[in-house]
Enzyme design. Structure first.
Site, PDB file in Angstrom:
ATOM      1  N   SER A 160       0.840  -1.199   0.000  1.00 52.17           N
ATOM      2  CA  SER A 160       0.000   0.000   0.000  1.00 52.17           C
ATOM      3  C   SER A 160       0.881   1.257   0.000  1.00 52.17           C
ATOM      4  O   SER A 160       1.693   1.423  -0.915  1.00 52.17           O
ATOM      5  CB  SER A 160      -0.962  -0.056   1.198  1.00 52.17           C
ATOM      6  OG  SER A 160      -2.040   0.819   1.014  1.00 52.17           O
TER       7      SER A 160
ATOM      8  N   HIS B 276      -7.421  -5.982   0.603  1.00 52.77           N
ATOM      9  CA  HIS B 276      -6.238  -5.123   0.580  1.00 52.77           C
ATOM     10  C   HIS B 276      -5.134  -5.630   1.516  1.00 52.77           C
ATOM     11  O   HIS B 276      -3.960  -5.457   1.233  1.00 52.77           O
ATOM     12  CB  HIS B 276      -6.655  -3.688   0.949  1.00 52.77           C
ATOM     13  CG  HIS B 276      -5.570  -2.682   0.787  1.00 52.77           C
ATOM     14  ND1 HIS B 276      -4.850  -2.538  -0.387  1.00 52.77           N
ATOM     15  CD2 HIS B 276      -5.057  -1.757   1.651  1.00 52.77           C
ATOM     16  CE1 HIS B 276      -3.959  -1.561  -0.242  1.00 52.77           C
ATOM     17  NE2 HIS B 276      -4.057  -1.086   0.986  1.00 52.77           N
TER      18      HIS B 276
END
Length: 253
Positions: free
Chosen positions: A84, A234
């Site tokens: 990320s 995620h």
């Protein structure tokens, strides 16, 4: 200097956490990578974990922090993995210092612009009033009013620590991260290219890397390869650590 946890001996392998994360998130995987003959450096980025706090916050500054860390530890030819926000740092570092990076691994993020989308999480974190000396369960109850996902709450609660007896606090610099949250979505500058092996790993249930993004990713990373972890979101490395580990190790070996 950035705080780090270092495991193992061998080829230097840097791991960079995501927004509101820290090196602890990578402890188990880091130890596994160390068992494969790598010296694993799990970093805490500025305003995160046990690293220094600063009112200045940008990808360029964080890349400079990583460069300074490498210089201080005499790390020259490294592999680097980022998740990320950490993936954006790793991409920018590899394109700025390609001579220092052998292989790049990016977990569930692309080089494109991302609109701010952490508002609810930040609202929940800012709703915690540490002046009333809440317990850990009080903090969790406050976060629960904003963040329904149990895994996300547990991820954030890892940042709680006892500042002094009876007084909890967050390790991250919440004021600066709230103010500068727009920096997280900034794209990789369009002219930057890294012409060495690069692995992108996305979660099959995540919308961070879409099929339509692949063409743009390949412009910056012409030797890129994309892998997908089915049914993972995620936090793919936490949701399916075994498959994530396999994908990374086979790419590095």
């Amino acid at each position: 200097m950035l705080y780090s946890k270092i495991e193992g001996e061998g080829k230097p392998f840097l791991i960079i956490h995501g927004f509101l994360g820290m090196s602890d998130n990578w402890k188990t995987l880091g130890q596994q990578f160390a068992g494969e003959g790598f010296q694993v450096h799990m970093l805490d980025m500025r305003n995160h974990g046990r690293s220094f706090q600063s009112s200045a916050f940008s990808y360029e500054l964080m890349v400079q922090d990583v460069f300074d860390y490498c210089q201080a530890h005499a790390l020259q030819s490294i592999n680097i993995l980022g998740h990320s926000m950490g993936g954006k740092i790793a991409m920018l570092f590899a394109t700025r210092y390609p001579e220092m990076v052998e292989k790049l691994i990016v977990a569930d993020i692309g080089p494109k612009y991302y609109a701010p989308h952490h508002q609810t999480i930040l609202a929940g974190l800012n709703a915690v009033d540490f002046s009333v000396k809440p317990s850990r369960s009080d903090v969790e109850a406050t976060l629960g009013q904003y963040i329904t996902d149990f895994g996300t709450r547990q991820f954030l609660l890892k940042n709680l620590y006892w500042q002094e007896p009876g007084q909890l606090a967050f390790r991250f610099n919440l004021a600066v991260l709230t103010k500068e949250v727009g920096e997280i979505g900034v794209p990789l500058p369009s002219e930057l290219v890294f012409e060495k092996p690069t692995l992108f790993i996305r979660g099959g249930s995540s919308n961070y890397i879409l099929d339509s993004d692949v063409e743009d990713i390949a412009i910056h990373f012409p030797l890129m390869k994309l892998e997908t972890i089915p049914n993972a979101g995620h936090w793919l490395h936490a949701e399916n650590p075994a498959l994530f580990y396999q994908m990374v190790i086979s790419f590095l070996k």
